[in-house]
Design a protein around this motif. Sequence first.
Motif, mmCIF file in Angstrom:
data_model
loop_
_atom_site.group_PDB
_atom_site.id
_atom_site.type_symbol
_atom_site.label_atom_id
_atom_site.label_comp_id
_atom_site.label_asym_id
_atom_site.label_seq_id
_atom_site.Cartn_x
_atom_site.Cartn_y
_atom_site.Cartn_z
ATOM 1 N N GLU A 1 0.827 -1.203 0.000
ATOM 2 C CA GLU A 1 0.000 0.000 0.000
ATOM 3 C C GLU A 1 0.867 1.261 0.000
ATOM 4 O O GLU A 1 0.576 2.230 -0.707
ATOM 5 C CB GLU A 1 -0.931 0.008 1.211
ATOM 6 N N GLU A 2 1.930 1.229 0.774
ATOM 7 C CA GLU A 2 2.845 2.377 0.826
ATOM 8 C C GLU A 2 3.496 2.616 -0.534
ATOM 9 O O GLU A 2 3.618 3.750 -0.996
ATOM 10 C CB GLU A 2 3.920 2.121 1.891
ATOM 11 N N ASN B 1 0.828 4.007 -2.965
ATOM 12 C CA ASN B 1 0.570 5.417 -2.644
ATOM 13 C C ASN B 1 1.682 6.315 -3.167
ATOM 14 O O ASN B 1 1.430 7.439 -3.617
ATOM 15 C CB ASN B 1 0.409 5.602 -1.132
ATOM 16 N N LEU C 1 -7.524 5.356 -6.439
ATOM 17 C CA LEU C 1 -7.228 4.072 -5.798
ATOM 18 C C LEU C 1 -8.559 3.458 -5.378
ATOM 19 O O LEU C 1 -9.298 4.057 -4.587
ATOM 20 C CB LEU C 1 -6.316 4.272 -4.586
#
Length: 293
Positions: free
Chosen positions: A122-123, A126, A141
Amino acid sequence: MPEGKIIKALSGFYYVLGDDGIIQCRGRGVFRKNKITPLVGDNVVYQAENETDGYILEIKERKNELVRPPIANVDQAILVFSAVEPDFSTALLDRFLVLVEFNNIKPIICITKMDLVDEEKEEKINKYAFEYRKAGYDVLLISSKKAIGIGDLFPHLEGKISVVAGQSGVGKSSLLNALKPELELKTNQISTHLGRGKHTTRHVELIEIGNGLVADTPGFSSLELIDIEPEDLNSCFPDFAVLSEECRFRGCLHISEPKCAVKAAVDEGKIPAYRYDHYKEFLQEIKDRKPRY
């Protein structure tokens, strides 16, 4: 004579959306003679005695057209890429972006399956989303399964013809089902043997979603940079195009030229190195392309 828009082409018939609803039409014989093929998205003049016996008489001028998938007058491309299964690929995304930018189609990046990512992934996603937004793109997203971010897409569809595109297995049909559940489009799981999904869509059709028309397509069967010349590539990278005005030489290709603003931006971390690497790969691919006669 009434006018309308072709919203589906199937088995030699063209389904025209006009003021009187949807009319099933055939193309005039002169189109075949002049090697003109009506496309989904075409604005046309037609005549019809009833709902199933119409003829397309004239095709209005197109603002753009795609060959694979065959569709015309597209306003924007919703590029669907999954965060996982298959893994997100900046190289493939940049290739799609170049193709749609070259056709003067606005891209919107949708990264799906966000419900499946772990914290580390996820990081990373992002970070990519931040970098592509900084480059000037709209990035959403979403999770079709959990209806996360679906509502954010509706304003982008307003009054537009949008084409949904992306590699197989990323969740294009799932996204359309989430936008309009009554579609009940068939979806396929990823093949564990091949590591990719199967295309579930066989023809191009414009579907009314919200206040816009969305094309579910069989996907881009060719991702080759066939019609793009070296000097065209810069404008297909909008973040490069803005900076290129500061390059010392007009027509700078950002490779070996001195005082290149794009290379300076890469060195300073203002442009991600992977974007520049993809640009160089695409440029070399274009230069290595065999000339057509």
